[in-house]
Motif scaffolding. Structure first.
Motif, PDB file in Angstrom:
ATOM      1  N   UNK A  84       0.813  -1.219   0.000  1.00 37.58           N
ATOM      2  CA  UNK A  84       0.000   0.000   0.000  1.00 37.58           C
ATOM      3  C   UNK A  84       0.852   1.277   0.000  1.00 37.58           C
ATOM      4  N   UNK A  85       2.180   1.126  -0.107  1.00 38.34           N
ATOM      5  CA  UNK A  85       3.067   2.279  -0.047  1.00 38.34           C
ATOM      6  C   UNK A  85       3.555   2.786  -1.396  1.00 38.34           C
ATOM      7  N   UNK A  86       3.096   2.169  -2.493  1.00 42.94           N
ATOM      8  CA  UNK A  86       3.581   2.586  -3.807  1.00 42.94           C
ATOM      9  C   UNK A  86       3.238   4.025  -4.163  1.00 42.94           C
ATOM     10  N   UNK A  87       2.021   4.498  -3.914  1.00 48.33           N
ATOM     11  CA  UNK A  87       1.740   5.903  -4.252  1.00 48.33           C
ATOM     12  C   UNK A  87       2.695   6.877  -3.542  1.00 48.33           C
ATOM     13  N   UNK A  88       2.959   6.643  -2.279  1.00 46.76           N
ATOM     14  CA  UNK A  88       3.882   7.512  -1.528  1.00 46.76           C
ATOM     15  C   UNK A  88       5.306   7.407  -2.079  1.00 46.76           C
ATOM     16  N   UNK A  89       5.735   6.183  -2.386  1.00 46.76           N
ATOM     17  CA  UNK A  89       7.078   5.992  -2.937  1.00 46.76           C
ATOM     18  C   UNK A  89       7.207   6.689  -4.299  1.00 46.76           C
ATOM     19  N   UNK A  90       6.220   6.496  -5.156  1.00 44.47           N
ATOM     20  CA  UNK A  90       6.263   7.120  -6.479  1.00 44.47           C
ATOM     21  C   UNK A  90       6.286   8.643  -6.384  1.00 44.47           C
ATOM     22  N   UNK A  91       5.518   9.197  -5.464  1.00 41.06           N
ATOM     23  CA  UNK A  91       5.523  10.659  -5.293  1.00 41.06           C
ATOM     24  C   UNK A  91       6.891  11.146  -4.817  1.00 41.06           C
ATOM     25  N   UNK A  92       7.511  10.398  -3.903  1.00 39.04           N
ATOM     26  CA  UNK A  92       8.832  10.790  -3.412  1.00 39.04           C
ATOM     27  C   UNK A  92       9.868  10.741  -4.538  1.00 39.04           C
ATOM     28  N   UNK A  93       9.819   9.699  -5.353  1.00 40.41           N
ATOM     29  CA  UNK A  93      10.782   9.574  -6.442  1.00 40.41           C
ATOM     30  C   UNK A  93      10.510  10.620  -7.521  1.00 40.41           C
ATOM     31  N   UNK A  94       9.256  10.923  -7.775  1.00 44.21           N
ATOM     32  CA  UNK A  94       8.933  11.995  -8.728  1.00 44.21           C
ATOM     33  C   UNK A  94       9.485  13.325  -8.219  1.00 44.21           C
ATOM     34  N   UNK A  95       9.406  13.571  -6.906  1.00 41.92           N
ATOM     35  CA  UNK A  95      10.003  14.790  -6.338  1.00 41.92           C
ATOM     36  C   UNK A  95      11.515  14.788  -6.524  1.00 41.92           C
TER      37      UNK A  95
END
Length: 136
Positions: free
Chosen positions: A43-54
């Motif tokens: 369930x942590x993929x959206x948060x991980x993807x947002x961090x990497x996009x940043x």
């Protein structure tokens, strides 16, 4: 004082799209998928993807929106190996080619390869015997 210009022509939305498409590939990849799954909860993929996009928006657009330490994270992840980086780059490059104009994909790829070289050297040097020469 003016902000520094972007490294190359790309929008935040394009960066987000690349990150989303790339991690969709990663989650099903037999080589690096298990490594990521060990560190990113289901369930942590959206948060991980947002961090990497940043991270990428900071590196390319100079947004100053990322505050992590990729070298520290990769070195702390004991299951990340030097041989994972070429495969990571292959998946990333195929994503860039599919999602971006050719010149943008080429510039993004060059930056990703430069960053990956540094991360790989850090990971390999950390795991080398104490008396081994550094990998260059």
């Amino acid at each position: 004082m003016t902000a520094q210009p972007p490294r190359f022509d790309i929008t935040p939305a394009q960066i987000d799209q690349v990150v989303t498409k790339f991690y969709a590939k990663v989650r099903t990849d037999p080589v690096i998928g298990p490594v990521f799954a060990a560190h990113v909860p289901a369930d942590g993929w959206p948060e991980h993807e947002e961090k990497i996009a940043r991270f990428w928006r900071n590196a390319i657009l100079r947004e100053r929106s990322y505050d992590g330490n990729p070298m520290q994270k990769h070195m702390a992840a004991r299951d990340v190996k030097g041989e994972h980086f070429p495969h990571w780059l292959y998946l990333f490059d195929t994503t860039l080619a599919a999602e971006l104009p050719r010149d943008t994909a080429r510039a993004f790829s060059a930056l990703a390869h430069r960053i990956a070289r540094g991360l790989r050297m850090g990971v390999e040097d950390l795991r080398a015997p104490a008396n081994a020469p550094p990998s260059l």
